[in-house]
Design an enzyme around this catalytic site. Structure first.
Site, PDB file in Angstrom:
ATOM      1  N   ASP A  42      32.317  11.366  16.468  1.00 37.61           N
ATOM      2  CA  ASP A  42      31.773  11.418  15.115  1.00 37.61           C
ATOM      3  C   ASP A  42      30.407  12.089  15.165  1.00 37.61           C
ATOM      4  OD1 ASP A  42      30.906  11.065  12.533  1.00 37.61           O
ATOM      5  OD2 ASP A  42      31.624   9.006  12.375  1.00 37.61           O
ATOM      6  N   HIS A  69      26.118  14.122   4.564  1.00 39.54           N
ATOM      7  CA  HIS A  69      26.392  13.494   3.266  1.00 39.54           C
ATOM      8  C   HIS A  69      25.749  14.263   2.115  1.00 39.54           C
ATOM      9  CE1 HIS A  69      26.912   9.416   5.561  1.00 39.54           C
ATOM     10  NE2 HIS A  69      27.915  10.258   5.772  1.00 39.54           N
ATOM     11  N   HIS A 118      36.882  11.607  12.337  1.00 40.27           N
ATOM     12  CA  HIS A 118      37.312  11.491  10.933  1.00 40.27           C
ATOM     13  C   HIS A 118      37.282  12.834  10.224  1.00 40.27           C
ATOM     14  CE1 HIS A 118      33.399  11.540   8.704  1.00 40.27           C
ATOM     15  NE2 HIS A 118      32.903  10.971   9.792  1.00 40.27           N
ATOM     16  N   ASP A 130      29.430  16.294  10.021  1.00 46.42           N
ATOM     17  CA  ASP A 130      30.007  14.978   9.758  1.00 46.42           C
ATOM     18  C   ASP A 130      31.254  15.119   8.885  1.00 46.42           C
ATOM     19  OD1 ASP A 130      30.351  12.242   9.555  1.00 46.42           O
ATOM     20  OD2 ASP A 130      28.824  11.986   8.004  1.00 46.42           O
ATOM     21  N   GLU A 165      37.103   7.749   6.256  1.00 44.38           N
ATOM     22  CA  GLU A 165      36.129   7.003   7.061  1.00 44.38           C
ATOM     23  C   GLU A 165      34.886   6.652   6.259  1.00 44.38           C
ATOM     24  OE1 GLU A 165      32.479   6.823   9.735  1.00 44.38           O
ATOM     25  OE2 GLU A 165      33.006   8.229   8.138  1.00 44.38           O
ATOM     26  N   GLU A 166      34.444   7.589   5.420  1.00 43.67           N
ATOM     27  CA  GLU A 166      33.157   7.461   4.747  1.00 43.67           C
ATOM     28  C   GLU A 166      33.092   6.312   3.752  1.00 43.67           C
ATOM     29  OE1 GLU A 166      30.692   9.013   5.732  1.00 43.67           O
ATOM     30  OE2 GLU A 166      31.151  11.053   6.363  1.00 43.67           O
TER      31      GLU A 166
END
Length: 687
Positions: free
Chosen positions: A296, A372, A211, A234, A268-269
Site C-alpha cells: 500500500d 486522497h 488495493h 495510493d 479499501e478506502e
C-alpha cells in the site's frame, strides 16, 4: 500519571444535520482504535452532524454505528490526524463488527510455516526481469481513470476490467493460472485475483495484495463517485508493484511450490471492505493461507530510510522473515513503524487469523502529502530525486519478488547450475590510504553467470550493498572515529556462491570540532571553520529538570526557555546536536550539511515532533529561523534523527533542534510547552 491534552480536530463534513434523510440512509458499523474515539466525536459534533453511536469497546477497539455516507469523513479524519488509510474496518452487521472485539485466533498452525532463505537463484532471476518502465506504465494507466472510487463510479469498474485483461495476457498459455473478477454484492467495483496453483503444496496459499480503489477526500461525499482521484501512489503504485512481479513470474515460467494469489482489492478506502470480504471467505473455507504481503503506497520516498516495516496488527515472525529478505537480497535501509488499527488491508487478514506483513514507503508522518486528493499523480511521486518515475516502486517489486520466491518456493525452468564463485577486488579505499567525509567504497566483480550483489564491510560489519556495476556505496566516514579501520568487499552470485576480498587498511581523518560555551551567544559555538560542529553531551537534559541541563536553555541570547516538567529520560529532551558537511570539506556557502539531533522520545513516540531550523545570522538581534523539516520519532527512548540542507551565506550560522510534544507543523521556532526542549549550535562558515 502523565496526561497530555490533544487539540480537537474539526473537519468540514458534508452532511449538515442529522435530518430525516440522514436517518433513511443505510446504517453500517465500523471498528476503530479506541484512541481515536474522542477525535471522531469532536469532529462530527463540531460540524453539526450527529456523532457515531458507540456500540461496545474492548481490547482497545471500539465499535460504532453510523450512516454509510459518513465513511468518507471517517477516512478523512484518519488521514488528517493519524496518517492512516483507511484506519478502520467497515461491517455490514453489528454481529460482524462485535466479532472483531474478540482476541484473534490463528487460522493456521504457525509451526507449520518454515521461514528459510534458500531460493536465491529464483530470486535473482525474478529480479533480472523487473522493469521500472513497466511499473511506470501500469501506474500511468491506473491513474488515468477519473477515479477508482468503489461505488457509483464507472471508471472504477473499467480499471478492474483493464487489470483483469492485463493479467490474463500475462498468463496466456498457462493452464495452472487463473484470473478472475471477485464481485461484491453491495458495491460496484470488483476485486481482481490471479492464482498460480502450487506444484508441491497446492493447499498452502501465499497472498500478495494491494488495493485498487482511490478516493478524493477534499469533496463532499456525494461528489466522490465523479471527483478526480488519480491515486497514483495510493494505491496504483502498490497494485503496479505486485502486477510487475506477476508479469515477470509469468514471463520467466515460474512454478511455485505453494499456491500464490495476487490480489487487487476493491473498497479499501472506506473500511477495508474488499479485503475483509476475501479474507473472511478464505477463513470460512478453512483455506491454509500461510502468509500475506500487503503493498500500500510504494512510489514515494518521504524518509531517509528506504523501507519501513509495520509492527502493529501484523505477524512478528513473518516480519522478521521479511526483514531478513530485505537485508539479504536488497540491502535497503529499513526501520520499524506503527500505523494503528485498520490502517491497510493487511489488517483484514490479521483479523481473520492469518500472518500478514506490510512494508511501507516512509514513516507515518513523512508519507505522501498528496494522497486522497486530485494531486496524487505520478508527477508528484518521487524517489527522493525526481518525480514521474517508478524507481521507488521498483525497490518494493524486488522485495515482493523475494517474498514470492522464498515463501512460495518453487522453480524457474532452465536456470543454470552454478558452482563457480565470483571474483572481486576492492578498489576504494586503497591500502594505506586516507579517507574523509563521504567516500565511495568501490569494487570490481565478475562471475561466469552473473554477479548478484557486492557487499561492503567496514571493520567487519556490512555498511552497504550494490546490485549493479559499477559496484559502489557512498559511506560517511564520520560515522566512525578518526584512526585506522579495515575495509573489505564480498561478491555473491544467484546460486549463493560468494568471495570476500582480503582486508584493506585505511585511515579515517575528519576535521571535527566540539562546541564550547560562548557567553555572547549563550550557547555552544564552534569558532573555527571546520567540517563538523558537535555539542557532545553539553545539551543533555532539559531546563531545570533534574539533572539540570548545563548552561540552560542553550538558545541564542537565552530567549527561548525550556519546559521543566516531567522526569529525565522518561519525558522528552534534546540530548545532543551535530552539524557536518556531507562531503567532508569545511563549512562554506552552498555546501550541503547534515543536522543530527539525539533526542529522548516519550513512551508514545508518535506524540512527539522534532523541528530542525537554521539561521544564517546567529549574531542578529532577532535571528530569522528557517524550518528545515519536522520529524516524528518511531521509537521511544534515545534516537538520532537527521535532515540535510544547503548552507547560505553568513559567517556565524546556527542550527536549532526543537523537540516538542504535539502533532502537526510547528507554530514557531519556540513553541511553548512544559515538555518542550530547544538547543542551538553556532558554527563558523568560511566565505
Amino acid at each position: 500519571m502523565r496526561f497530555k491534552k490533544l487539540a480537537p480536530v474539526v473537519l468540514s463534513l458534508c452532511c449538515a444535520t442529522a435530518s430525516a434523510q440522514e436517518a433513511r440512509e443505510k446504517e453500517v458499523y465500523i471498528s476503530v482504535g479506541s484512541e481515536t474515539l474522542d477525535a471522531l466525536r469532536t469532529s462530527f459534533r463540531a460540524s453539526g452532524t450527529s456523532a457515531p453511536t458507540l456500540v461496545r469497546e474492548a481490547n482497545g477497539v471500539s465499535v460504532l454505528k453510523l450512516n454509510e455516507s459518513q465513511l468518507g469523513n471517517v477516512s478523512q479524519l484518519m488521514h488528517d490526524k493519524y496518517h492512516r488509510c483507511a484506519g478502520f474496518l467497515t461491517h455490514d452487521t453489528q454481529e460482524a463488527a462485535l466479532a472483531v472485539l474478540q482476541p484473534v485466533q490463528p487460522a493456521i498452525n504457525p509451526s507449520l510455516v518454515s521461514y528459510t532463505l534458500d531460493n536465491a537463484a529464483v530470486v535473482s532471476s525474478l529480479f533480472s526481469g523487473l522493469q521500472e518502465s513497466s511499473l511506470r506504465s501500469t501506474i500511468t494507466q491506473l491513474s488515468s481513470y477519473t477515479n477508482r472510487y468503489y461505488k457509483g463510479s464507472a471508471s472504477s469498474v473499467q480499471a478492474s476490467n483493464w487489470l483483469r485483461d492485463t493479467w490474463l495476457s500475462y498468463a496466456a498459455g498457462r493452464s495452472d493460472v487463473s484470473v478472475q473478477l471477485y464481485t461484491h454484492s453491495t458495491w460496484d467495483q470488483p476485486s481482481v485475483i490471479a492464482t498460480i496453483t502450487g506444484t508441491l503444496l497446492p493447499s498452502e496459499v501465499v497472498v500478495i495484495g494491494g488495493h485498487l480503489d482511490s478516493i478524493n477526500l477534499n469533496v463532499a461525499s456525494s461528489s466522490r463517485p465523479t471527483a478526480t482521484a488519480p491515486g497514483a501512489d495510493d494505491d496504483a503504485s502498490g497494485v503496479a508493484t505486485l502486477s510487475e512481479v506477476f508479469r515477470v513470474a509469468m514471463a520467466k515460467g515460474y512454478k511455485p511450490a505453494r499456491t500464490v494469489k495476487f490480489m487487487a482489492y476493491a473498497a479499501e478506502e472506506v473500511g477495508l471492505l474488499g479485503s475483509q470480504a476475501i479474507a473472511q471467505a478464505h477463513k470460512a473455507a478453512a483455506t491454509n493461507v500461510v502468509g500475506v504481503l500487503q503493498l500500500d503506497m510504494t512510489n514515494y520516498r518521504g524518509s531517509t530510510v528506504e523501507v519501513t516495516l509495520v509492527t502493529d496488527n501484523t505477524n512478528a515472525a513473518q516480519n522478521t522473515f521479511l526483514g531478513n529478505l530485505i537485508d539479504t537480497y536488497t540491502g535497503y535501509s529499513r526501520s520499524n513503524i506503527t500505523c494503528g488499527y485498520g490502517c491497510s488491508d493487511h489488517a483484514s487478514w490479521t483479523s481473520a487469523g492469518y500472518p500478514a506483513s506490510i512494508p511501507f514507503e516512509a514513516t507515518m508522518s513523512q508519507d505522501n502529502p498528496y494522497i486522497h486528493t486530485a494531486n496524487d499523480t505520478l508527477a508528484n511521486s518521487t524517489d527522493g530525486q525526481s518525480g514521474n518515475n517508478a524507481n521507488n516502486a521498483l525497490k518494493f517489486a524486488r522485495i515482493a519478488a523475494a517474498y514470492l520466491a522464498e515463501l512460495g518456493k518453487g522453480t524457474i525452468p532452465g536456470l543454470p547450475t552454478d558452482t563457480q564463485a565470483p571474483t572481486v577486488t576492492l578498489t576504494t579505499p586503497t591500502n594505506g590510504g586516507t579517507v574523509t567525509g563521504t567516500v565511495n567504497l568501490a569494487a570490481t566483480a565478475s562471475d561466469n553467470v552473473g554477479v548478484n550483489k557486492v557487499e561492503f564491510f567496514v571493520d567487519g560489519a556490512i555498511r552497504g550493498t550494490s546490485f549493479t556495476s559499477p559496484y559502489t556505496f557512498a559511506w560517511d566516514s564520520r560515522t566512525v572515529a578518526n584512526g585506522s579501520h579495515t575495509f573489505a568487499a564480498k561478491a555473491s552470485d544467484s546460486a549463493g556462491n560468494a568471495t570476500t576480498t582480503s582486508t584493506t587498511t585505511a585511515t579515517v581523518s575528519n576535521v571535527s570540532t566540539s562546541g564550547t560555551y560562548d557567553a555572547t551567544y549563550k550557547t555552544l559555538r564552534c569558532s573555527a571553520v571546520a567540517a563538523t560542529c558537535d555539542s557532545g553531551t553539553a545539551f543533555k537534559g532539559r531546563g531545570a529538570m533534574s539533572p539540570a541541563e548545563t548552561s540552560a536553555p542553550n538558545t541564542l541570547k537565552g530567549t527561548c526557555i525550556d519546559g521543566s516538567s516531567g522526569t529525565f529520560h522518561s519525558d522528552e529532551s534534546n540530548d545532543a546536536l551535530k552539524v557536518s558537511t556531507v562531503d567532508g570539506s569545511n563549512f562554506a556557502p552552498g555546501k550541503q550539511v547534515k543536522v543530527e539531533a539525539t533526542v529522548w522520545a516519550y513512551a508514545s513516540p508518535s506524540s512527539d515532533r522534532l523541528d530542525l531550523y537554521y539561521t544564517a545570522n546567529a549574531a542578529a538581534t532577532t535571528p530569522v529561523w528557517t524550518l528545515i523539516t519536522t520529524i516524528t520519532p518511531t521509537a521511544a527512548g534515545a534516537t538520532t534523527l537527521s535532515a540535510t540542507y544547503t548552507l547560505p551565506s553568513g559567517t556565524n550560522q546556527a542550527v536549532r533542534a526543537q523537540f516538542r510534544y504535539g502533532s502537526g507543523s510547528p507554530a514557531s521556532a519556540c513553541v511553548s510547552n512544559e515538555y518542550n526542549d530547544r538547543d542551538d549550535l553556532v558554527f563558523t562558515v568560511g566565505q
